[in-house]
Design an enzyme around this catalytic site. Structure first.
Site, PDB file in Angstrom:
ATOM      1  N   GLU A 283       0.823  -1.209   0.000  1.00 20.93           N
ATOM      2  CA  GLU A 283       0.000   0.000   0.000  1.00 20.93           C
ATOM      3  C   GLU A 283       0.860   1.263   0.000  1.00 20.93           C
ATOM      4  O   GLU A 283       0.545   2.250  -0.680  1.00 20.93           O
ATOM      5  CB  GLU A 283      -0.915  -0.023   1.225  1.00 20.93           C
ATOM      6  N   CYS A 310      -8.316  -1.874   4.191  1.00 19.03           N
ATOM      7  CA  CYS A 310      -8.175  -2.965   5.165  1.00 19.03           C
ATOM      8  C   CYS A 310      -9.496  -3.359   5.810  1.00 19.03           C
ATOM      9  O   CYS A 310      -9.645  -4.482   6.272  1.00 19.03           O
ATOM     10  CB  CYS A 310      -7.197  -2.553   6.269  1.00 19.03           C
ATOM     11  N   SER A 330      -7.296   1.812  -2.286  1.00 22.30           N
ATOM     12  CA  SER A 330      -6.108   1.016  -2.570  1.00 22.30           C
ATOM     13  C   SER A 330      -6.551  -0.330  -3.123  1.00 22.30           C
ATOM     14  O   SER A 330      -7.560  -0.899  -2.687  1.00 22.30           O
ATOM     15  CB  SER A 330      -5.309   0.801  -1.282  1.00 22.30           C
ATOM     16  N   CYS A 526     -10.492  -1.597  14.622  1.00 27.42           N
ATOM     17  CA  CYS A 526     -10.725  -3.035  14.809  1.00 27.42           C
ATOM     18  C   CYS A 526     -10.929  -3.415  16.268  1.00 27.42           C
ATOM     19  O   CYS A 526     -11.632  -4.371  16.573  1.00 27.42           O
ATOM     20  CB  CYS A 526      -9.556  -3.831  14.236  1.00 27.42           C
TER      21      CYS A 526
END
Length: 596
Positions: A283, A310, A330, A526
């Site tokens: 990335e 992600c 990305s 997360c």
């Protein structure tokens, strides 16, 4: 300074800020008032009325979660009238609730079950209405199950989806006894704008919304002598698992987790941190390549700002809500999916195992990872790259089923080959972590020096704030990157899809310009994912976040490009970032979806 209001609760005097509720005042006195529809993350609704209290001079009981305090107010929380009313409310909720508690996934973690036990609801005085209800169970989604028979219509899920996530996949339908939580045209969750983030699950007080469990399928794979079962664990799992198993929030249990996974029978215990580092290499190189096209080649088609990819909840959100910005994403797969592709190619070759016999399991803090693993694009290894995804909660279930005394385990280390990660990879678990990890590597590649922040800690990108901005002026570049000399790299970071909505609108309306943006679907990133332990609020999120940063600072390698296993895989297999093989295995494409 805010005005203070004086009142008494159960005869005890207390002063709180003007505008606070009776419930908040009671908390200050350590008096617990039961709630079901109330949640600190959400706006006040006052739907369930379980929190009723008695106000002297008022003939009617009042909802403490919704009633602001007033000067001289006298409140009683434990009178006979209050207790009987609460008990009857709980009983009425149970008349429409499928009481198969021992079979329910939330057994032992259900707020309604807890209140029924506290108020000793042993005999039902009201008619059981469940047999007369035409309840449905939606099991179509690979990530989330919705069971209307266990819904108490508190609407926490609806408010979560609207307020925190700005998605609106679910809403209140119909009125009175026919009222239910539904989707557009009563479609399955898998057929609407749902991003599978799972925030509805962690905010649901009952078993009406749960993750789709793959525990039994994983047990079957482990028991199959023909299968070679590898497991990867995401950064946020190691700071959430202990919480689910009785430890304080924010306790790091990395070594015990590895030990437990071995005892469960996995053939190889590996680390998603490895492919988080790989993500940074791919990335970061992609970002620098886009900047070169924009600044040197004057390419009008280069898509900036580049956005991280992600978070599968964010990816599905942009596919639905901002499909015109898909080129800005990305092309990198998430670390989970990179790992899956490499497990059945690079890893299989190194351990001399037929890839068709490899079962790839991931332990994730995220329910959207279950959906991501089932996307049709994720088969670049020639097989399904990730076979099964378990949440942090599901791993805890397996540990309990196996009779493992987790707190007594010794710390163990991950296996080699895709088992080494850096501190930069660990901080992927917190909002701002991907950005910080990328800047640590990209800045050093371009200048030959470490980022100009003490101890590599890029503080402007950290924290729970809605939208954070950071900029780094690039000076003293090496020869290959001279075109970046003097460029001020502008970045933005956000968490939670409502904040993502605001950020994307600002970009779309030309109000803000950035080169690079990081978006995580869940509050806190997360660590606050839909597969993490419940209950959760910002206090818990901050404890988990601090644990993430402590884990980073304690590791010997803290930059992705210095991970020796990353150096090795490029030398032996991938050749270089953005190589042909990297593009085949580690990159992907996206799909425009309908906005309903």
């Amino acid at each position: 300074m805010s005005n203070m209001v004086n009142l008494t609760i159960n005869g005890i005097a207390v002063s709180v800020e003007e505008g606070q509720t009776i419930l908040e005042a009671a908390e200050k006195l350590h008096i617990k008032i039961p709630t079901l529809c109330y949640h600190k993350d959400l706006c006040v609704a006052g739907n369930c009325r379980v929190c009723v209290v008695e106000q002297v001079g008022n003939n009617k009981l009042v909802a403490s979660c919704a009633m602001p305090v007033s000067e001289g107010m006298e409140i009683n929380t434990n009178t006979l009238k209050v207790r009987n009313c609460r008990k009857h409310i709980i009983e009425l909720l149970l008349t429409e609730h499928n009481e198969e508690c021992t079979k329910c996934y939330r057994n032992g973690h259900c707020e309604l079950q807890e209140l029924a036990a506290e108020y000793q609801i042993t005999n039902q005085d009201f008619i059981d209405l469940v047999p007369d209800k035409n309840y449905t169970v939606d099991r179509i989604s690979p990530a989330i199950e919705k069971d209307d028979s266990k819904c108490i219509r508190c609407q926490r899920c609806v408010r979560t989806c609207a307020e925190i996530q700005s998605v609106g996949a679910i809403a209140v339908a119909h009125k009175g006894s026919e009222m239910k939580i539904s989707t557009v045209f009563d479609r399955a969750l898998d057929e609407v704008v749902c991003t599978n983030c799972g925030q509805c699950i962690v905010h649901c007080p009952t078993g009406a919304l749960t993750e789709k469990s793959y525990v039994e399928k994983v047990w079957d794979a482990i028991a199959d002598p023909e299968s070679h079962v590898v497991v990867q664990t995401a950064p946020a799992v190691r700071i959430g698992l202990g919480e689910e198993l009785g430890f304080e929030p924010g306790t790091r249990v990395t070594g015990k987790m590895v030990s437990a996974l071995r005892r469960l029978g996995f053939d190889s215990v590996l680390d998603t941190d490895f492919t988080a580092d790989l993500t940074i290499m791919e990335e970061g190189t992609e970002l620098l390549t886009r900047l070169k096209r924009a600044l040197v080649e004057d390419d009008p088609d280069v898509a900036l700002p580049m956005a991280t990819s992600c978070s599968p909840g964010w990816v599905k959100y942009i596919e639905h809500k901002y499909p015109e910005y898909l080129p800005n994403l990305s092309t990198c797969k998430s670390p989970q999916q990179m790992f899956g592709a490499l497990a059945k190619t690079y890893y299989a070759k190194n351990v001399k195992v037929d890839p068709q016999n490899i079962i790839s399991v991931s332990i994730m803090p995220c329910t959207a990872k279950k959906y991501e693993a089932n996307r049709p694009e994720m088969k670049d290894s020639g097989y399904k790259d990730v076979d099964f995804v378990l949440t942090t909660r599901e791993l805890a279930v397996m540990i309990r089923q196996a009779g493992i005394e987790f707190e007594k385990l010794n710390d163990e280390s991950f296996d080699s080959i895709m088992g080494t990660g850096s501190g930069a990879a660990v901080i992927f678990g917190a909002t701002g972590g991907v950005m910080e990890a990328a800047l640590r590597t990209a800045y050093e590649i371009v200048t030959g020096r470490e980022v100009p922040f003490e101890n590599l800690e890029i503080l402007p990108v950290r924290g729970l704030e809605g939208v954070k901005e950071a900029s780094i002026k690039i000076e003293g570049t090496v020869d290959d990157w001279k075109f970046l000399e003097g460029v001020e790299l502008k970045c933005a970071i956000t968490n939670g899809l409502e904040n993502a909505h605001q950020l994307m609108d600002n970009i779309k309306n030309g109000e803000s310009f950035y080169h690079f943006i990081e978006i995580m679907a869940c509050p806190g990133g997360c660590l606050g994912g839909g597969g993490q332990p419940y209950p959760v609020d910002d206090e818990v999120r901050m404890k988990r976040m601090q644990a993430i940063y402590n884990e980073d600072s304690d590791l010997p390698i803290r930059k992705s490009h210095e991970n020796p296993e990353i150096v090795q895989i490029y030398k032996e297999f991938l050749e270089e970032p953005l190589s042909h093989k990297s593009h085949k295995l580690l990159h992907t494409t996206y799909v425009k979806r309908e906005q309903y």
